[in-house]
Enzyme design. Structure first.
Site, PDB file in Angstrom:
ATOM      1  CE1 TYR A  69      82.007  57.792   2.368  1.00  0.00           C
ATOM      2  CE2 TYR A  69      83.536  59.493   1.901  1.00  0.00           C
ATOM      3  CZ  TYR A  69      82.955  58.699   2.661  1.00  0.00           C
ATOM      4  OH  TYR A  69      83.329  58.305   3.796  1.00  0.00           O
TER       5      TYR A  69
ATOM      6  CG  ASP B  30      79.643  66.775   0.279  1.00  0.00           C
ATOM      7  OD1 ASP B  30      80.710  67.421   0.213  1.00  0.00           O
ATOM      8  OD2 ASP B  30      79.798  65.759   0.468  1.00  0.00           O
TER       9      ASP B  30
ATOM     10  CE  LYS C 218      87.738  65.172   0.158  1.00  0.00           C
ATOM     11  NZ  LYS C 218      88.406  63.930   0.523  1.00  0.00           N
TER      12      LYS C 218
HETATM   13  N1  PLP Z   1      81.916  64.676   1.092  1.00  0.00           N
HETATM   14  C1  PLP Z   1      82.792  64.699   0.244  1.00  0.00           C
HETATM   15  C2  PLP Z   1      82.401  65.085  -1.261  1.00  0.00           C
HETATM   16  C3  PLP Z   1      84.053  63.616   0.181  1.00  0.00           C
HETATM   17  O1  PLP Z   1      84.700  63.665  -0.673  1.00  0.00           O
HETATM   18  C4  PLP Z   1      84.385  63.335   1.581  1.00  0.00           C
HETATM   19  C5  PLP Z   1      85.476  62.891   1.638  1.00  0.00           C
HETATM   20  O2  PLP Z   1      86.314  62.469   0.661  1.00  0.00           O
HETATM   21  C6  PLP Z   1      83.390  63.587   2.514  1.00  0.00           C
HETATM   22  C7  PLP Z   1      82.112  64.159   2.126  1.00  0.00           C
HETATM   23  C8  PLP Z   1      83.909  63.178   3.902  1.00  0.00           C
HETATM   24  O3  PLP Z   1      85.016  64.031   4.528  1.00  0.00           O
HETATM   25  P1  PLP Z   1      85.914  63.441   5.715  1.00  0.00           P
HETATM   26  O4  PLP Z   1      86.454  62.424   4.913  1.00  0.00           O
HETATM   27  O5  PLP Z   1      86.666  64.568   5.845  1.00  0.00           O
HETATM   28  O6  PLP Z   1      85.184  62.986   6.680  1.00  0.00           O
END
Ligand code: PLP
Length: 427
Positions: free
Chosen positions: A143, A238, A266
């Site tokens: 994700y 990511d 985060k």
């Molecule tokens: N990338 C990863 C690996 C994530 O776990 C998340 C959210 O859980 C995101 C991107 C998206 O981040 P946000 O919820 O701050 O938009």
């Protein structure tokens, strides 16, 4: 008793789609009514009915030092009277960028944004702008936020053909997202050869955390690094979840593989809405106003978010033993659970990497989305509610990682273990 939560959820459903501001909060995967949280301190959450829970969600990762961590709270309070936003450059943004460049391997320049989604969307645009290519490769079950390019369903043949996962995502956008299976290096290689000269970026969660916790197989990330080098593709890690969590330098430091671009979120905000993307100057200088790739944000680099995140990062940098502690806590938790589950004879897989872990009720090793989908999700729902009743708050879905914070003391660990034992008896 969760009467207040029930009443709030009833009111919420009338004015907020599904009653929540992010879908997973609605408890759809585990059933029941979501718990409405009033406050939190250290390792504990307190709900609107006054119930207390040990927190293994930690706001989906950011609260790595526990809730209301005093230095972060004090830093926010110290700045709050200086106004909450200027829309003009500040000293704090410079200090934050310097801090990130010092901590994260390979990051020479960084741009602050407001969420992990924004960071990933922007990184992809940058990779496309830099390479002049359109396609990206992502992995089933990973994700990267809710940007259109990432909402392509994982797994089935139709999905591999690029059918959007959500109404509102156009087939055109979906066609530029190529899907591979996590930990399947051969599959990625084939995809890249079939699309020679068209792939701008490979984006991957170095430790997958959005289908449970799935560590990379030996050589998988190194293999991606090699293919990307060979084909002139930007490798994006990511690290929204793994950044500043697996190590002060994130998964790159923990697993000793370097990416070209890194997305962050985060922990970087200390609980405030912050994201960032960064990498080599040569690539980052393509971002406006230095370069042609447009990306902007009214509240980007917000001073309250910056002081919160900067304080958090400085604490982590100054206290490397934090990582040893949270990793050890996660290890003990995993070990304790494994023992109980074996005695009970319940099929399970526990994956743990650093302070991330997950429990799947399945006999198959969990290494990719396909194996995650073999797990008994109904049993997880029952287990989740038993744990909640026994005072432990876990992610309300089997397809998420659990996060350990530094606020978990040996006593709280023992409490969790006892809650786990009780919950298994109640299944
Ligand atoms: N990338 C990863 C690996 C994530 O776990 C998340 C959210 O859980 C995101 C991107 C998206 O981040 P946000 O919820 O701050 O938009």
């Amino acid at each position: 008793m969760q009467k207040e939560s029930e009443s709030l959820f009833h009111r919420a459903q009338k004015v907020i789609p599904g009653g929540v501001n992010s879908p997973v909060r609605a408890f759809k995967s585990v059933g029941g009514v979501p718990v409405f949280i009033r406050s939190a301190e250290g390792a504990f959450l307190y709900d609107e009915d006054g119930n207390r829970y040990v927190d293994y969600l930690n706001s989906w990762g950011p609260m790595i030092l526990g809730h209301a961590y005093p230095p972060v709270t004090a830093a926010i309070l110290s700045r709050i009277h200086d106004s909450t936003s200027f829309g003009a450059p500040t000293r704090l943004e410079v200090e934050m960028a310097e801090q990130i460049c010092r901590m994260v391997p390979g990051v020479e320049k960084v741009r602050m944004v407001n969420s992990g989604t924004e960071a990933c969307m922007s990184a992809i645009r940058l990779a496309r702008g830099y390479t002049g290519r359109a396609k990206i490769v992502k992995f089933a079950g990973c994700y990267h936020g809710h940007g259109d390019s990432f909402l392509i369903k994982a797994g089935s043949g139709a999905m591999t053909l690029g059918v959007p996962d959500s109404p509102g995502v156009t087939a055109g956008t979906a066609a530029d997202t190529l899907l591979a299976d996590f930990n399947d290096l051969e599959g990625v290689t084939k995809l890249i050869f079939e699309n020679e000269g068209q792939v701008a970026a490979v984006i991957v969660e170095p430790v997958a955390g959005n289908m449970g916790c799935i560590p990379p197989a030996e050589g998988f990330l190194q293999g991606l690094r090699k293919i990307c080098n060979t084909h002139g593709i930007i490798l994006i890690f990511d690290e929204v979840m793994t950044g500043f969590r697996l190590a002060a330098g994130g998964a790159q430091e923990f697993l000793k593989v370097n990416a070209d671009l890194v997305t962050m979120g985060k922990v970087i905000g200390g609980g405030m809405p912050v994201g960032a993307y960064g990498g080599k100057s040569e690539i980052m200088d393509f971002v406006a106003p230095a370069g042609p790739v447009y990306q902007a944000g009214t509240l980007s680099g917000n001073p309250i978010a910056m002081i919160s995140g900067l304080t958090m990062l400085k604490e982590l940098e100054a206290n490397p033993e934090t990582y040893r502690k949270i990793n050890e806590t996660a290890h003990l938790l995993a070990e304790g659970m494994a023992k109980e589950l074996t005695v009970k004879g319940i099929p399970y897989q526990i994956n743990q990497m650093g302070s991330m872990l997950s429990l799947h009720f399945t006999e198959q090793p969990v290494t990719s989305l396909a194996s995650v989908l073999t797990s008994d999700t109904r049993l997880y729902g029952k287990f989740f509610h038993a744990m909640l009743k026994n005072g432990v708050y876990l992610p309300p879905s089997p397809f998420e990682s659990w996060f350990v914070s530094a606020a978990i003391s040996p006593e709280i660990q023992a409490f969790t273990q006892e809650a786990f034992r009780k919950s298994l008896r109640e299944l």
